[in-house]
Scaffold this motif. Structure first.
Motif, short mmCIF file in Angstrom:
data_model
loop_
_atom_site.label_atom_id
_atom_site.label_comp_id
_atom_site.label_asym_id
_atom_site.label_seq_id
_atom_site.Cartn_x
_atom_site.Cartn_y
_atom_site.Cartn_z
N GLU A 76 0.82 -1.21 0.00
CA GLU A 76 0.00 0.00 0.00
C GLU A 76 0.85 1.26 0.00
O GLU A 76 0.36 2.35 -0.34
CB GLU A 76 -0.93 -0.01 1.21
N ASN A 77 2.12 1.15 0.38
CA ASN A 77 3.03 2.30 0.36
C ASN A 77 3.54 2.61 -1.05
O ASN A 77 4.14 3.67 -1.26
CB ASN A 77 4.22 2.07 1.29
N VAL A 78 3.34 1.70 -1.98
CA VAL A 78 3.84 1.89 -3.34
C VAL A 78 2.87 2.76 -4.12
O VAL A 78 1.71 2.38 -4.34
CB VAL A 78 4.05 0.54 -4.04
N LEU A 79 3.34 3.93 -4.55
CA LEU A 79 2.50 4.89 -5.26
C LEU A 79 2.63 4.76 -6.78
O LEU A 79 1.67 5.03 -7.51
CB LEU A 79 2.87 6.31 -4.83
N ALA A 80 3.79 4.40 -7.25
CA ALA A 80 4.03 4.28 -8.70
C ALA A 80 5.28 3.44 -8.91
O ALA A 80 6.08 3.25 -7.98
CB ALA A 80 4.19 5.66 -9.34
N ARG A 81 5.45 2.96 -10.12
CA ARG A 81 6.64 2.16 -10.39
C ARG A 81 6.99 2.21 -11.87
O ARG A 81 6.14 2.44 -12.73
CB ARG A 81 6.46 0.72 -9.93
N VAL A 82 8.28 2.03 -12.14
CA VAL A 82 8.79 1.90 -13.51
C VAL A 82 9.61 0.62 -13.53
O VAL A 82 10.61 0.49 -12.81
CB VAL A 82 9.66 3.10 -13.91
N ILE A 83 9.20 -0.34 -14.34
CA ILE A 83 9.81 -1.67 -14.35
C ILE A 83 10.61 -1.83 -15.63
O ILE A 83 10.06 -1.77 -16.74
CB ILE A 83 8.72 -2.77 -14.25
N MET A 84 11.91 -2.04 -15.48
CA MET A 84 12.79 -2.21 -16.64
C MET A 84 13.44 -3.58 -16.60
O MET A 84 14.27 -3.87 -15.73
CB MET A 84 13.84 -1.11 -16.67
N SER A 85 13.03 -4.41 -17.53
CA SER A 85 13.62 -5.74 -17.67
C SER A 85 14.93 -5.62 -18.45
O SER A 85 15.26 -4.56 -18.99
CB SER A 85 12.65 -6.64 -18.43
N PRO A 86 15.70 -6.71 -18.56
CA PRO A 86 16.93 -6.65 -19.37
C PRO A 86 16.69 -6.19 -20.80
O PRO A 86 17.49 -5.42 -21.34
CB PRO A 86 17.44 -8.09 -19.31
N ILE A 87 15.59 -6.61 -21.42
CA ILE A 87 15.36 -6.18 -22.80
C ILE A 87 14.92 -4.73 -22.86
O ILE A 87 15.22 -4.01 -23.83
CB ILE A 87 14.34 -7.12 -23.51
N ASP A 88 14.25 -4.23 -21.82
CA ASP A 88 13.91 -2.81 -21.77
C ASP A 88 15.17 -1.96 -21.67
O ASP A 88 15.25 -0.88 -22.27
CB ASP A 88 13.03 -2.52 -20.55
N ILE A 89 16.14 -2.41 -20.89
CA ILE A 89 17.39 -1.68 -20.75
C ILE A 89 18.12 -1.60 -22.08
O ILE A 89 18.64 -0.55 -22.47
CB ILE A 89 18.26 -2.34 -19.67
N GLU A 90 18.12 -2.69 -22.84
CA GLU A 90 18.74 -2.66 -24.16
C GLU A 90 17.98 -1.75 -25.11
O GLU A 90 18.58 -1.02 -25.92
CB GLU A 90 18.81 -4.08 -24.74
N ARG A 91 16.65 -1.74 -25.03
CA ARG A 91 15.86 -0.85 -25.88
C ARG A 91 16.15 0.61 -25.55
O ARG A 91 16.22 1.46 -26.44
CB ARG A 91 14.38 -1.14 -25.70
N MET A 92 16.29 0.91 -24.28
CA MET A 92 16.57 2.28 -23.86
C MET A 92 17.91 2.76 -24.38
O MET A 92 18.06 3.89 -24.82
CB MET A 92 16.54 2.37 -22.33
#
Length: 388
Positions: A303-319
């Motif tokens: 309940e303390n989590v307000l937002a999140r950005v999830i970066m998987s290994p393939i997301d990191i390569e895309r970035m």
């Protein structure tokens, strides 16, 4: 302190390891003590083996080898013996730019612009301009072309760079060297915005917080990383996790009463279902990792989590395609298989994590490349920066 910061930032070379510890290479050392023999053999020990000799407590063994693998080498592998005391690095701390690590790039860009330079973003390079066998500029995805009066400097991963010029220009030796490059363990990065700040309970009562921590319960869990990487599977029960709470010390990153959490570590890039399978499972994986973390912070719940950005290994390569196969340090650097600063094509230079001493924010690859570029232009680094 000025000298210390300069060494960490790559402005001056760091002191050799032998400054801080006994030599490893002389098995006939005049010191026959157990400690001397240990250090002599550290180069070939794994972090797991070395930690078991240093620490009686399995918790201390796990704490050290879980925090040591961020250079890309698992503590289960031979040659990782110095990870047996990696917690000393955590306790020593490290510089953090106010506002986040992106401020390093922002500040460098401002410096360039203040000295009549131009910084263009969102202009991916797709080809090298070659004239009379020499690199004279680059072509971007939108068709625009830019010429360099004296040369071109690349930070593109060399796996991609080699596709930007005819293959015969690279030479067989360089081509063979790059073909056998291996990525380090891919990284994931799960970011959370929290209401409240984490508190870790102490055995004797009270609690503690910090900017950085690592979590792994059993030292033998370090062996799962290589096995899962080979199989393309995930065993999430006890992977080593790096925990970062930078907002605890840099209040510019979060309002009062709130905090930021980053959980990062290594996971397989090439899942057995294919790398794109990460798109289907990354939120579920992040949930499992977060639940594991929350076991250590009883004052926080989901309940303390307000937002999140999830970066998987393939997301990191895309970035950032330079982070080839999710490898944030660009390659497995154990083998010393770095790209040269002077590339096989005249006029083309390489810097960044593909060059020695490899990835991480040290400034050393840039400094070393600058020395080579200045030498070819008839100058020295000391002449340009005004110091010896």
């Amino acid at each position: 302190m000025d000298d210390f910061y300069a060494a960490r930032s790559g402005l001056i070379p760091p002191l050799p390891w032998s400054t801080f510890s006994p030599p490893f290479s002389d098995p006939a050392s005049s010191d026959p003590s157990r400690e001397a023999i240990f250090f002599q053999r550290l180069e070939v020990l794994s972090g797991f083996d070395a930690a078991r000799q240093l620490w009686e407590s399995p918790q201390m063994q796990a704490a050290n080898i879980s925090g040591g693998r961020w250079g890309g080498v698992q503590g289960s592998d031979p040659g990782s013996g110095s990870q047996a005391w990696s917690m000393l690095t955590h306790m020593n701390g490290r510089p953090m730019p106010k506002g986040g690590s992106g401020m390093v790039s922002t500040s460098l860009g401002r410096f360039i612009e203040a000295h009549q330079g131009t910084v263009l973003t969102n202009m991916p390079v797709v080809a090298l301009m070659i004239e009379d066998g020499r690199c004279t500029g680059v072509e971007c995805a939108d068709g625009s072309r830019f010429r360099g009066r004296k040369g071109v400097v690349s930070t593109i991963h060399v796996k991609h760079l080699m596709q930007m010029a005819p293959s015969d220009l690279w030479g067989q030796a360089f081509t063979d060297s790059v073909e056998v490059w291996q990525p380090e363990m891919a990284m994931f990065a799960f970011h959370f915005a929290l209401k409240g700040s984490p508190e870790y309970p102490l055995a004797g009562g009270g609690s503690v917080t910090g900017a950085e921590a690592s979590i792994m319960e059993r030292p033998e869990s370090i062996f799962k990383l290589n096995e899962d990487n080979a199989r393309g599977e995930l065993t999430l029960e006890d992977y080593p996790l790096q925990i970062v709470h930078a907002a605890g010390y840099d209040r510019s990153r979060a309002p009062d009463g709130f905090s930021l959490l980053k959980i990062e570590g290594g996971m397989p890039y090439a899942l057995k279902e294919g790398p794109e399978h990460w798109d289907a499972i990354k939120d579920e994986v992040a949930d499992q990792v977060l639940d594991r973390y929350l076991r250590y912070t009883p004052n926080l719940t989901r309940e303390n989590v307000l937002a999140r950005v999830i970066m998987s290994p393939i997301d990191i390569e895309r970035m950032n395609p330079a982070m080839w196969r999710g490898s944030v340090h660009h390659l497995d650097k154990r083998w010393g298989n770095f790209a040269p600063y002077r590339m096989p094509i005249p006029g083309l230079y390489q810097t960044g994590a593909c060059t020695a001493p490899g990835g991480s924010v040290t400034g050393q690859p840039g400094r070393n490349a600058a020395i080579a570029i200045l030498e070819d232009d008839g100058k020295t680094l000391a002449e340009v920066v005004g110091r010896g």
